[in-house]
Design an enzyme around this catalytic site. Structure first.
Site, PDB file in Angstrom:
ATOM      1  N   LEU A  47     -15.492 -14.899  28.702  1.00  0.00           N
ATOM      2  CA  LEU A  47     -14.444 -14.131  28.039  1.00  0.00           C
ATOM      3  C   LEU A  47     -14.975 -13.637  26.699  1.00  0.00           C
ATOM      4  CD1 LEU A  47     -10.684 -15.151  27.761  1.00  0.00           C
ATOM      5  CD2 LEU A  47     -11.825 -13.598  26.187  1.00  0.00           C
ATOM      6  N   HIS A  92     -17.595 -23.311  19.060  1.00  0.00           N
ATOM      7  CA  HIS A  92     -17.959 -22.279  18.092  1.00  0.00           C
ATOM      8  C   HIS A  92     -16.691 -21.729  17.447  1.00  0.00           C
ATOM      9  CE1 HIS A  92     -19.591 -18.447  16.600  1.00  0.00           C
ATOM     10  NE2 HIS A  92     -20.798 -18.971  16.759  1.00  0.00           N
TER      11      HIS A  92
END
Length: 343
Positions: free
Chosen positions: A128, A234
């Site tokens: 994504l 992240h």
């Protein structure tokens, strides 16, 4: 009227996919900047959407987000119907080991990382990625991309596994340095994170089996920088993590072997979008003021398309929407599709 739609990838999406790969940055392992791999992914996706993957539950579906008016590609996402069957799917499982001695009256626990290959047949959602200008704001592009994957599963459940997982990118700095890799992987692979990441994408993974440690790695023996990022995603993946948790995915103490990022999983039947969506017949009309915002999809594998739309649900089995939505989905009134509404 301009709308963002999710559609199956095509072979002529190559240039746009290469641009997305370049923009995704270091550590985004599922979008490598590699022309050969991108072409193979597009070819595999075309085969999957045509209903002819190489074997049952092994389709690799790549969805493209596109502006229906301008044709601009805004992002992508993907679903791998069944992982771990043609090549190993390695992870570290975090286990807790109890240490005790009555002789010196000591009792405590320690975490350790154990290499595992236990997710054969799971469906994986991932890849994504959105261009920055489409993140946040009124587009609701993130939700469109994320939930389109589950509407795809609902459209053809026999193509996908009963269990679904997602891997999130771990902590990697702007220079492409992974603290987890520097503290663990480099010791066993003798190569940079970027090289290991690349080799993982272009090979069958045999080098991982050859070089990875065969025994548990005690977390307390790792450098602090490596310990601190285990199971952390992240910064650009925080939104994706929240969406996965909202859908019902949970972290089960499994992390990526390269960057230490978290893996989350759930049963397909428990995914919120799948549970709350339903099949309706689409009819043409002008939605009234009480119309709801909904995700609408064609509910078929071939020519699968999803978009946000205003609809009137005048009964449990009928949804009314305007011509622009029919045009974006490339369907006609009377088509049976699927909707998900945020009540």
């Amino acid at each position: 009227m301009s709308m963002l739609i999710m559609r199956p990838s095509q072979l002529d999406d190559f240039d746009d996919m290469m641009e997305l790969a370049e923009l995704s940055g270091p550590g985004f392992t599922s979008l490598p900047v590699d022309e050969g791999l991108i072409r193979k992914r597009l070819q595999a996706s075309e085969k999957a959407f045509s209903g002819s993957p190489d074997a049952p539950q092994q389709g690799k579906f790549l969805l493209i987000m596109e502006d229906s008016e301008t044709g601009e590609v805004a992002g992508c996402c993907a679903v791998k119907a069944g992982i771990g069957m043609n090549r190993p799917f390695f992870n570290y499982r975090i286990i807790t080991i109890l240490q005790s001695s009555t002789v010196v009256d000591r009792r405590f626990s320690m975490d350790a990382l154990v290499l595992t290959n236990e997710f054969m047949g799971y469906t994986e959602v991932g890849t994504l990625f959105l261009k920055k200008e489409f993140r946040g704001g009124p587009h609701r592009a993130g939700r469109l991309a994320a939930q389109s994957r589950y509407l795809l599963m609902a459209a053809a459940p026999d193509e996908f596994g009963e269990m679904v997982l997602a891997e999130l990118r771990g902590v990697v700095n702007p220079n492409g340095i992974s603290p987890f890799w520097e503290g663990v992987g480099r010791c066993f692979f003798d190569m940079d994170f970027q090289e290991a990441d690349y080799q993982s994408g272009v090979t069958d993974g045999q080098f991982i089996m050859d070089l990875m440690p065969k025994y548990p790695i005690y977390v307390d023996l790792l450098p602090p920088e490596a310990r601190e990022v285990i199971g952390r995603c992240h910064v650009e993946g925080i939104g994706a993590m929240k969406l996965l948790e909202w859908e019902g995915f949970r972290f089960e103490r499994v992390v990526d072997i390269f960057d230490g990022g978290p893996q989350v999983s759930t049963q397909r039947k428990n995914i919120r979008t799948i549970r709350e969506s339903r099949v309706v017949t689409f009819e043409l009309g002008v939605p009234e003021d009480r119309a709801k915002n909904a995700l609408v999809s064609t509910d078929s594998l071939e020519n699968f398309r999803t978009a946000w739309a205003k609809i009137d649900t005048r009964s449990d089995s009928v949804a009314v929407m305007d011509q622009a939505v029919f045009d974006a989905l490339k369907i006609k009134p009377g088509h049976q599709g699927r909707i998900w509404t945020k009540e």
